[in-house]
Design an enzyme around this catalytic site. Structure first.
Site, mmCIF file in Angstrom:
data_model
loop_
_atom_site.group_PDB
_atom_site.id
_atom_site.type_symbol
_atom_site.label_atom_id
_atom_site.label_comp_id
_atom_site.label_asym_id
_atom_site.label_seq_id
_atom_site.Cartn_x
_atom_site.Cartn_y
_atom_site.Cartn_z
ATOM 1 N N ARG A 81 1.214 -4.569 -1.663
ATOM 2 C CA ARG A 81 1.704 -3.787 -0.456
ATOM 3 C C ARG A 81 2.738 -4.517 0.453
ATOM 4 N NH1 ARG A 81 -3.099 -0.409 1.839
ATOM 5 N NH2 ARG A 81 -3.935 0.455 0.127
ATOM 6 N N ARG A 109 -3.534 6.797 5.720
ATOM 7 C CA ARG A 109 -3.389 8.315 6.166
ATOM 8 C C ARG A 109 -3.978 8.748 7.477
ATOM 9 N NH1 ARG A 109 -6.869 10.085 1.566
ATOM 10 N NH2 ARG A 109 -7.087 7.702 1.077
ATOM 11 N N TRP A 110 -4.833 7.918 8.135
ATOM 12 C CA TRP A 110 -5.192 8.085 9.482
ATOM 13 C C TRP A 110 -4.212 7.985 10.349
ATOM 14 C CZ3 TRP A 110 -5.879 5.239 13.787
ATOM 15 C CH2 TRP A 110 -6.570 5.604 14.827
ATOM 16 N N LEU A 128 -28.656 -9.131 8.668
ATOM 17 C CA LEU A 128 -27.916 -8.422 7.767
ATOM 18 C C LEU A 128 -26.818 -9.623 6.971
ATOM 19 C CD1 LEU A 128 -26.589 -5.694 6.774
ATOM 20 C CD2 LEU A 128 -25.157 -5.823 8.904
ATOM 21 N N ASP A 132 -11.592 3.501 2.724
ATOM 22 C CA ASP A 132 -10.361 4.025 2.234
ATOM 23 C C ASP A 132 -9.694 4.978 3.238
ATOM 24 O OD1 ASP A 132 -8.147 4.594 0.824
ATOM 25 O OD2 ASP A 132 -9.081 5.882 -0.527
ATOM 26 N N GLY A 133 -8.575 5.202 3.511
ATOM 27 C CA GLY A 133 -7.816 6.280 4.223
ATOM 28 C C GLY A 133 -7.278 5.813 5.861
ATOM 29 N N GLU A 143 -5.327 -6.045 -5.909
ATOM 30 C CA GLU A 143 -4.170 -4.996 -6.171
ATOM 31 C C GLU A 143 -3.447 -4.837 -4.875
ATOM 32 O OE1 GLU A 143 -7.130 -4.154 -7.805
ATOM 33 O OE2 GLU A 143 -6.391 -5.222 -9.485
ATOM 34 N N HIS A 192 -5.575 0.268 9.922
ATOM 35 C CA HIS A 192 -6.585 -0.844 9.525
ATOM 36 C C HIS A 192 -7.142 -1.613 10.604
ATOM 37 C CE1 HIS A 192 -4.681 -0.573 5.638
ATOM 38 N NE2 HIS A 192 -3.558 -1.089 5.800
ATOM 39 N N ARG A 222 0.867 1.807 9.538
ATOM 40 C CA ARG A 222 -0.426 2.037 8.754
ATOM 41 C C ARG A 222 -1.319 0.748 9.514
ATOM 42 N NH1 ARG A 222 -0.481 3.819 3.768
ATOM 43 N NH2 ARG A 222 -1.635 2.062 3.432
HETATM 44 C C1 FPP Z 1 -7.720 1.008 2.512
HETATM 45 O O1 FPP Z 1 -7.051 2.085 2.972
HETATM 46 C C2 FPP Z 1 -8.143 0.067 3.202
HETATM 47 C C3 FPP Z 1 -7.702 -1.243 3.042
HETATM 48 C C4 FPP Z 1 -6.727 -1.769 1.853
HETATM 49 C C5 FPP Z 1 -7.918 -2.242 4.193
HETATM 50 C C6 FPP Z 1 -9.242 -2.118 4.575
HETATM 51 C C7 FPP Z 1 -9.726 -3.318 5.591
HETATM 52 C C8 FPP Z 1 -10.227 -2.911 6.796
HETATM 53 C C9 FPP Z 1 -10.544 -1.862 7.456
HETATM 54 C C10 FPP Z 1 -10.511 -4.358 7.561
HETATM 55 C C11 FPP Z 1 -11.894 -4.570 8.003
HETATM 56 C C12 FPP Z 1 -12.269 -5.994 8.108
HETATM 57 C C13 FPP Z 1 -13.429 -6.517 8.499
HETATM 58 C C14 FPP Z 1 -13.281 -8.051 8.998
HETATM 59 C C15 FPP Z 1 -14.649 -5.896 8.423
HETATM 60 P P1 FPP Z 1 -5.490 2.653 2.695
HETATM 61 O O2 FPP Z 1 -4.505 1.735 3.439
HETATM 62 O O3 FPP Z 1 -5.486 2.526 1.191
HETATM 63 O O4 FPP Z 1 -5.370 3.938 3.257
HETATM 64 P P2 FPP Z 1 -4.465 5.160 2.688
HETATM 65 O O5 FPP Z 1 -5.141 5.504 1.171
HETATM 66 O O6 FPP Z 1 -4.931 6.363 3.475
HETATM 67 O O7 FPP Z 1 -3.211 4.579 2.540
#
Ligand code: FPP
Length: 243
Positions: A77, A30-31, A137, A26-27, A73, A43, A39
């Site tokens: 988006r 915001r990052w 793994l 998560d985050g 959910e 990711h 956004r």
């Molecule tokens: C939540 O942060 C993150 C997600 C909904 C997507 C996470 C997916 C990845 C990091 C890709 C990984 C892919 C592989 C193949 C390993 P958010 O967008 O809700 O952040 P926020 O709360 O700051 O808005």
């Protein structure tokens, strides 16, 4: 063997490395916002963090790593963001193929594959098929995953298999996506929120949890080792008494 954490010289105990670690990544949004970026840039950076954590998991001897990649959910988006997140497993599978092979990673998708786009489903099946015999793994990508949906799916199959209701917890767990692996020992949630968000509701029954304010794209090997160090201080009684 002594595994040194990269912080304050505190050593990780190699006998107490969690076998299964689950992470709510998560985050990312915001990052990106903090940097004035879209956004999706968060990711993309989040995928870099995931790569680093996979490598470190292999180095430490973690056997299962379960990453919350896209929840049931998350379809709410904007389409552009959904499409972008959904493209990342394919990007990972194609661009990182040599590292995946070298690290002997088994890739597994937890979630409803039927709800995925044709190309994401095809890549998911290809990656699972090509790696399913591996012994290194196991990386579980939770994709179009919801904990309640998983339990309902299992409950329906369980009811058919045990129509007179005599099945046990172990029998039930055979119908979950995680049927061939132990429950997570440790759940890590970066991003400052302290909730489960419909992740692995059954499997987290006795899991130790570590929450950190660090945003997922900033989560690195040091943060990962800190979370494992914290886990190693916990006294896991699972409802019993200290022995
Ligand atoms: C939540 O942060 C993150 C997600 C909904 C997507 C996470 C997916 C990845 C990091 C890709 C990984 C892919 C592989 C193949 C390993 P958010 O967008 O809700 O952040 P926020 O709360 O700051 O808005």
């Amino acid at each position: 063997m002594k595994l040194f954490g990269r912080n304050k010289n505190k050593a990780l105990d190699p006998r107490k490395i969690p076998m299964h670690i689950a992470i709510v990544m998560d985050g990312n949004g915001r990052w990106a916002a903090k940097r004035g970026l879209p956004r999706v840039a968060g990711h993309r950076a989040g995928l870099d963090s995931a790569r680093a954590i996979m490598e470190e998991s292999v180095r430490l001897g973690v056997k299962y790593l379960t990453l919350y990649t896209f929840s049931t959910e998350n379809w709410k988006r904007p389409q552009e963001e959904v499409d972008f997140i959904m493209s990342l497993p394919e990007e990972f599978w194609t661009r990182d193929r040599s590292s995946i092979d070298e690290m002997d990673i088994r890739l597994n998708i937890l979630g409803d594959l039927d709800g995925l786009s044709e190309s994401t489903r095809r890549v998911s099946l290809e990656a699972m098929g090509a790696t399913h015999k591996r012994k290194g793994l196991t990386v579980n990508l939770a994709l179009n995953y919801g904990g309640r949906a998983e339990i309902i799916r299992a409950a329906n199959a369980f009811a058919k298999a045990y129509p007179t209701g005599e099945g046990s917890e172990q029998d039930f767990a055979k119908f979950l996506y995680t049927s061939d692996m132990p429950d997570p020992d440790l759940l890590i949630r970066p991003g400052a929120e302290k909730r489960i968000s419909n992740f692995l509701l059954w499997q987290l029954a006795y899991t130790e949890m570590v929450f950190t304010d660090c945003l997922w794209p900033d989560f690195n090997v040091k943060q990962f080792q800190d979370a494992i160090l914290e886990y190693q201080t916990r006294d896991r009684r699972r409802g019993g008494l200290k022995v």
